[in-house]
Motif scaffolding. Sequence first.
Motif, short mmCIF file in Angstrom:
data_model
loop_
_atom_site.label_atom_id
_atom_site.label_comp_id
_atom_site.label_asym_id
_atom_site.label_seq_id
_atom_site.Cartn_x
_atom_site.Cartn_y
_atom_site.Cartn_z
N TRP A 198 0.81 -1.31 -0.13
CA TRP A 198 0.25 -0.08 -0.10
C TRP A 198 0.78 1.17 0.06
CZ3 TRP A 198 0.14 -3.28 4.48
CH2 TRP A 198 0.56 -2.69 5.70
N TRP A 199 1.83 1.23 -0.76
CA TRP A 199 3.02 2.52 -0.57
C TRP A 199 2.58 3.18 -1.97
CZ3 TRP A 199 7.45 -1.63 0.97
CH2 TRP A 199 7.22 -1.80 2.37
N THR A 200 1.74 3.88 -1.83
CA THR A 200 1.42 4.83 -3.13
C THR A 200 1.73 6.20 -2.83
OG1 THR A 200 -0.66 4.76 -1.86
CG2 THR A 200 -0.35 3.21 -3.74
N GLY A 209 -4.33 3.64 0.15
CA GLY A 209 -5.16 3.48 1.34
C GLY A 209 -4.14 3.26 2.54
N GLY A 210 -3.72 4.37 3.10
CA GLY A 210 -2.63 4.62 4.30
C GLY A 210 -3.05 3.55 5.50
N GLY A 211 -2.09 2.95 5.90
CA GLY A 211 -2.06 1.98 7.10
C GLY A 211 -2.68 0.85 6.83
N ASP A 236 -6.29 12.26 3.70
CA ASP A 236 -5.32 11.21 3.73
C ASP A 236 -3.97 11.67 4.56
OD1 ASP A 236 -6.67 9.42 2.14
OD2 ASP A 236 -5.87 10.29 0.36
N TRP A 237 -3.24 10.86 5.11
CA TRP A 237 -2.38 11.50 5.72
C TRP A 237 -1.10 12.02 5.17
CZ3 TRP A 237 3.07 10.06 4.72
CH2 TRP A 237 3.16 9.08 3.76
N ASN A 238 -0.79 11.74 3.77
CA ASN A 238 0.13 12.35 3.07
C ASN A 238 -0.30 14.00 2.66
OD1 ASN A 238 -1.43 10.92 1.43
ND2 ASN A 238 -0.31 11.42 -0.59
N PHE A 252 7.06 1.14 18.12
CA PHE A 252 7.41 0.51 16.89
C PHE A 252 6.45 -0.04 15.89
CE2 PHE A 252 7.65 -4.02 17.29
CZ PHE A 252 7.77 -4.06 18.83
N ASN A 253 6.93 -0.02 14.67
CA ASN A 253 6.02 -0.61 13.81
C ASN A 253 7.06 -1.04 12.37
OD1 ASN A 253 4.15 -1.09 11.55
ND2 ASN A 253 4.29 1.27 10.97
N VAL A 254 6.92 -2.53 12.49
CA VAL A 254 7.99 -2.93 11.52
C VAL A 254 7.19 -3.58 10.04
CG1 VAL A 254 9.42 -4.97 11.08
CG2 VAL A 254 9.44 -3.70 13.25
N ASP A 255 7.53 -2.99 8.99
CA ASP A 255 6.87 -3.33 7.84
C ASP A 255 7.48 -4.68 7.47
OD1 ASP A 255 4.82 -1.46 6.64
OD2 ASP A 255 6.66 -0.32 6.76
N SER A 256 6.62 -5.59 6.90
CA SER A 256 7.25 -6.85 6.46
C SER A 256 6.65 -7.48 5.15
CB SER A 256 7.21 -7.80 7.48
OG SER A 256 6.07 -7.91 8.30
N ALA A 263 -2.12 0.39 16.55
CA ALA A 263 -2.86 1.05 15.25
C ALA A 263 -2.28 0.45 13.92
CB ALA A 263 -2.76 2.62 15.32
N HIS A 264 -0.90 0.04 14.05
CA HIS A 264 -0.28 -0.31 13.10
C HIS A 264 -0.08 -1.95 13.08
CE1 HIS A 264 0.06 3.46 11.00
NE2 HIS A 264 -0.16 4.05 12.15
N GLU A 265 -1.02 -2.42 13.58
CA GLU A 265 -1.00 -3.81 13.51
C GLU A 265 0.14 -4.77 14.11
OE1 GLU A 265 -3.56 -5.20 11.71
OE2 GLU A 265 -3.81 -3.79 10.18
C1 BGC Z 1 3.10 1.21 7.20
C2 BGC Z 1 3.97 2.20 6.63
C3 BGC Z 1 3.09 3.20 5.65
C4 BGC Z 1 2.05 3.85 6.56
C5 BGC Z 1 1.06 4.86 5.74
C6 BGC Z 1 1.82 2.09 7.88
O1 BGC Z 1 1.18 1.09 8.60
O2 BGC Z 1 3.77 0.82 8.24
O3 BGC Z 1 4.95 1.60 5.91
O4 BGC Z 1 4.02 4.27 4.93
O5 BGC Z 1 1.23 2.81 7.05
O6 BGC Z 1 0.32 4.04 4.76
#
Ligand code: BGC
Length: 418
Positions: free
Chosen positions: A33-35, A64-66, A247-249, A298-302, A376-378
């Motif tokens: 979801w990196w847009t 869609g952020g998050g 949107d967050w951005n 902390f929030n780790v993308d994987s 919030a970030h799972e």
């Molecule tokens: C992700 C980030 C992302 C952000 C906004 C977070 O949950 O970990 O990589 O940039 O959401 O979409």
Amino acid sequence: MGLKLFRCCLMVMVALCIFSTSAFGGEVEVLHWWTSGGEAKSVAVLKELLEKEGHIWKDFAVAGGGGDAAMTVLKSRAVAGNPPTAAQVKGPQIQLWGDEGLLANLDDVARAEKWDELLPKVVADIMKYEGSYVAVPVNVHRINWMWANPEVFRKAGAQLPTTWEQFEVAAKKIKKAGFIPVAWGGQPWQEATVFEIIVAAVGGPDFYRRALVDADAKALSSPTMVKVLEIMKMIKQYTDKGAPGRDWNLATAMVIQGKAAMQFMGDWAKGEFTAAGKSPGADYIAMPAPGTSNQFLFNVDSFIMFKQKDPGAKEAQKAMARLILQPEFQKVFNVNKGSIPVRLGMPRAPFDDPALRAMSEFIASATGGGLVPSMAHEMAVFPAIRGAILDVVTNFYNSDMSAKKAAAELAREVEAAM
Ligand code: BGC
């Protein structure tokens, strides 16, 4: 003679082709979801590295952020028996996908690349299902940041806040000077992001763990939680009418453009400042959100990888897993993304001040007890519990429900979701 030679060459070429697509080149369809501007620039690095090794990257970006929209799409693809090759999935959800029996085992890549030595244990544990690697981590994001425009603060004669009392004093001045104090993104995951920051600030890491990791009903309905919710509503007075659905951005852009003074958001927001050519310290200020300086949410993308039959796809998956933890990717991706490398022992030189601060505070908070996973970030609870918390917090924020009633509802809804 010439014809024979030509035939022979042709056969060799065909053989090489077959060999290279089945044993080396393959396609990976990657769901993520990196847009946003900064995010797209970051993920492009991985595509490039894979393509350099002869693989094909099929992009499957779900805006869609998050990531909530992306997770819905992923579930429906999996139910239809057609999951992508790789998908951006985080935290405890990795275990749920493991339970489904759909994930590829990445142990051979992990052994060859020494992941156990390269990764902090707290991260490696999240990536394993029944002791085997089934996911590869990309980065470490810190949630509890405040992004501020120093020019707006200067014009309003306001001080950068380190407590929520100071925040209120500053926000009043900023509003009076005709600026929007807080750039707010009115979406449940963004509201939950600010909520958990305040939980950490008001309750400290032990309370945070009880409320948002253990989902303890007593903590969720406690006077401390009531205070948290009151602060959230106090902040609302300092947001603008355009906040719902934003949107967050776009919220980050308001800070970049000097329309708003601050945003509370994880450090993917820094990726937007970087993409806009802005420098920390000069054009913008990055500091821990009020009351959270010794903590690190902390929030780790994987990425998880789904089992494949095609040998080319298997090779491409392994290449993707290997490349993600190699120093080149860890450097370029994280510089663009705003996060810090998940690989230990990376050189510090390419990183800016906020990243260096995050690196030091990640380690310091791990030993000092202030390192907590983002709800919030799972990273903290299973999706059903997170969903219950997000629903209550958003309903509370967007209505005139009292903080007391919301705290009681939090405990009730979370218990029902367990
Ligand atoms: C992700 C980030 C992302 C952000 C906004 C977070 O949950 O970990 O990589 O940039 O959401 O979409």
